[in-house]
Scaffold this motif. Structure first.
Motif, PDB file in Angstrom:
ATOM      1  N   ALA A  69       0.836  -1.212   0.000  1.00 51.27           N
ATOM      2  CA  ALA A  69       0.000   0.000   0.000  1.00 51.27           C
ATOM      3  C   ALA A  69       0.869   1.259   0.000  1.00 51.27           C
ATOM      4  CB  ALA A  69      -0.931  -0.013   1.203  1.00 51.27           C
ATOM      5  N   ALA A  70       2.009   1.209   0.686  1.00 49.66           N
ATOM      6  CA  ALA A  70       2.931   2.351   0.698  1.00 49.66           C
ATOM      7  C   ALA A  70       3.495   2.598  -0.699  1.00 49.66           C
ATOM      8  CB  ALA A  70       4.062   2.109   1.685  1.00 49.66           C
ATOM      9  N   PHE A  71       3.842   1.517  -1.398  1.00 51.17           N
ATOM     10  CA  PHE A  71       4.349   1.669  -2.762  1.00 51.17           C
ATOM     11  C   PHE A  71       3.268   2.193  -3.700  1.00 51.17           C
ATOM     12  CE2 PHE A  71       7.971  -1.062  -1.543  1.00 51.17           C
ATOM     13  CZ  PHE A  71       9.003  -0.316  -2.108  1.00 51.17           C
ATOM     14  N   GLU A  72       2.010   1.815  -3.460  1.00 55.48           N
ATOM     15  CA  GLU A  72       0.914   2.321  -4.285  1.00 55.48           C
ATOM     16  C   GLU A  72       0.741   3.824  -4.090  1.00 55.48           C
ATOM     17  OE1 GLU A  72      -2.565  -0.034  -3.447  1.00 55.48           O
ATOM     18  OE2 GLU A  72      -1.576  -1.870  -4.128  1.00 55.48           O
ATOM     19  N   LYS A  73       0.934   4.308  -2.866  1.00 59.37           N
ATOM     20  CA  LYS A  73       0.855   5.746  -2.594  1.00 59.37           C
ATOM     21  C   LYS A  73       2.029   6.483  -3.237  1.00 59.37           C
ATOM     22  CE  LYS A  73       0.820   6.300   1.825  1.00 59.37           C
ATOM     23  NZ  LYS A  73       0.679   6.560   3.254  1.00 59.37           N
ATOM     24  N   PHE A  74       3.182   5.832  -3.341  1.00 58.69           N
ATOM     25  CA  PHE A  74       4.401   6.439  -3.880  1.00 58.69           C
ATOM     26  C   PHE A  74       4.183   6.882  -5.318  1.00 58.69           C
ATOM     27  CE2 PHE A  74       8.531   5.355  -6.098  1.00 58.69           C
ATOM     28  CZ  PHE A  74       9.179   6.526  -5.778  1.00 58.69           C
ATOM     29  N   SER A  75       3.999   5.963  -6.205  1.00 58.64           N
ATOM     30  CA  SER A  75       3.720   6.239  -7.615  1.00 58.64           C
ATOM     31  C   SER A  75       3.980   4.956  -8.379  1.00 58.64           C
ATOM     32  CB  SER A  75       4.601   7.354  -8.171  1.00 58.64           C
ATOM     33  OG  SER A  75       4.489   7.393  -9.580  1.00 58.64           O
ATOM     34  N   SER A  76       2.929   4.359  -8.852  1.00 59.66           N
ATOM     35  CA  SER A  76       3.105   3.106  -9.583  1.00 59.66           C
ATOM     36  C   SER A  76       3.861   3.344 -10.887  1.00 59.66           C
ATOM     37  CB  SER A  76       1.763   2.423  -9.843  1.00 59.66           C
ATOM     38  OG  SER A  76       0.901   3.278 -10.543  1.00 59.66           O
ATOM     39  N   ALA A  77       3.669   4.488 -11.512  1.00 60.39           N
ATOM     40  CA  ALA A  77       4.392   4.789 -12.758  1.00 60.39           C
ATOM     41  C   ALA A  77       5.892   4.941 -12.493  1.00 60.39           C
ATOM     42  CB  ALA A  77       3.843   6.053 -13.397  1.00 60.39           C
ATOM     43  N   LYS A  78       6.246   5.651 -11.438  1.00 54.35           N
ATOM     44  CA  LYS A  78       7.662   5.840 -11.101  1.00 54.35           C
ATOM     45  C   LYS A  78       8.288   4.513 -10.705  1.00 54.35           C
ATOM     46  CE  LYS A  78      11.407   8.184 -10.271  1.00 54.35           C
ATOM     47  NZ  LYS A  78      12.225   8.702 -11.356  1.00 54.35           N
ATOM     48  N   LEU A  79       7.564   3.710  -9.958  1.00 55.46           N
ATOM     49  CA  LEU A  79       8.089   2.409  -9.554  1.00 55.46           C
ATOM     50  C   LEU A  79       8.321   1.510 -10.767  1.00 55.46           C
ATOM     51  CD1 LEU A  79       8.947   0.635  -7.202  1.00 55.46           C
ATOM     52  CD2 LEU A  79       6.592  -0.180  -7.070  1.00 55.46           C
ATOM     53  N   LYS A  80       7.368   1.486 -11.702  1.00 60.14           N
ATOM     54  CA  LYS A  80       7.550   0.695 -12.933  1.00 60.14           C
ATOM     55  C   LYS A  80       8.767   1.176 -13.704  1.00 60.14           C
ATOM     56  CE  LYS A  80       2.794  -0.714 -13.630  1.00 60.14           C
ATOM     57  NZ  LYS A  80       1.580  -0.601 -14.437  1.00 60.14           N
ATOM     58  N   GLU A  81       8.940   2.486 -13.771  1.00 62.05           N
ATOM     59  CA  GLU A  81      10.097   3.062 -14.453  1.00 62.05           C
ATOM     60  C   GLU A  81      11.403   2.610 -13.783  1.00 62.05           C
ATOM     61  OE1 GLU A  81      12.161   7.413 -14.477  1.00 62.05           O
ATOM     62  OE2 GLU A  81       9.995   7.395 -14.812  1.00 62.05           O
TER      63      GLU A  81
END
Length: 175
Positions: A69-81
């Protein structure tokens, strides 16, 4: 002298008048293995930068583990990148900012807060500082950018690691 509730609670903790069971609500038992549904994003990122063997074989380490849930708040687009980039140095920098060398249990964090008059600073293996303070009963971490994360589950032990689940991703620098 009038004391705020947070300061007076911290003063009581420093004097040792509260038992550790009163400091925290009963923690639910979490699985901290690669199969953990709550931390699958974190484990995937650790594997992507090939840190899993290092964390498993050396240490001790304290990991401030963002939940899914913390990673979802971070930014799924940035995380995928970050996960799909050929150069994983930025992802590795992000992950190593969540790790401190040594066994930093919640009681040790509280003692550091007491010695620091309500604030404590820890150096991550990434090399930057992470600060902690109390808000009510919660230990709150603050990164250099000003983002905060609360420890939601403390002292989850797994081998040579102490793991504290946090509710937000913290950053070593603006991303």
């Amino acid at each position: 002298m009038k004391m705020t509730p947070t300061i007076s609670l911290l003063a009581l903790l420093c004097m040792g008048t509260l038992s550790s069971s009163a400091q925290y609500q009963k923690k639910e038992t979490l699985s901290v293995t690669a199969e953990s549904e709550r931390h699958s994003t974190l484990f995937a990122a650790v594997k992507a930068v090939e840190m899993d063997d290092i964390l498993e074989g050396s240490g001790p380490f304290t990991i401030f583990a963002p939940s899914n849930a913390a990673f979802e708040k971070f930014s799924s687009a940035k995380l995928k990148e970050l996960m799909s980039a050929k150069d994983k140095s930025e992802l590795k920098s992000l992950l190593t900012y969540h790790i401190v060398a040594g066994n930093l249990t919640a009681s040790r964090i509280l003692r550091a807060l007491c010695r620091g008059k309500g604030r404590a600073s820890f150096t991550t293996v990434q090399g930057k500082k992470l600060t902690a303070h109390m808000e009510g009963y919660d230990i709150v971490l603050t990164d250099p950018v000003g983002n905060t994360a609360r420890i939601t589950h403390a002292d989850l032990s797994h081998g040579n690691r102490v793991i504290h689940e946090i509710d937000s991703v913290i950053l070593p620098a603006q991303m």
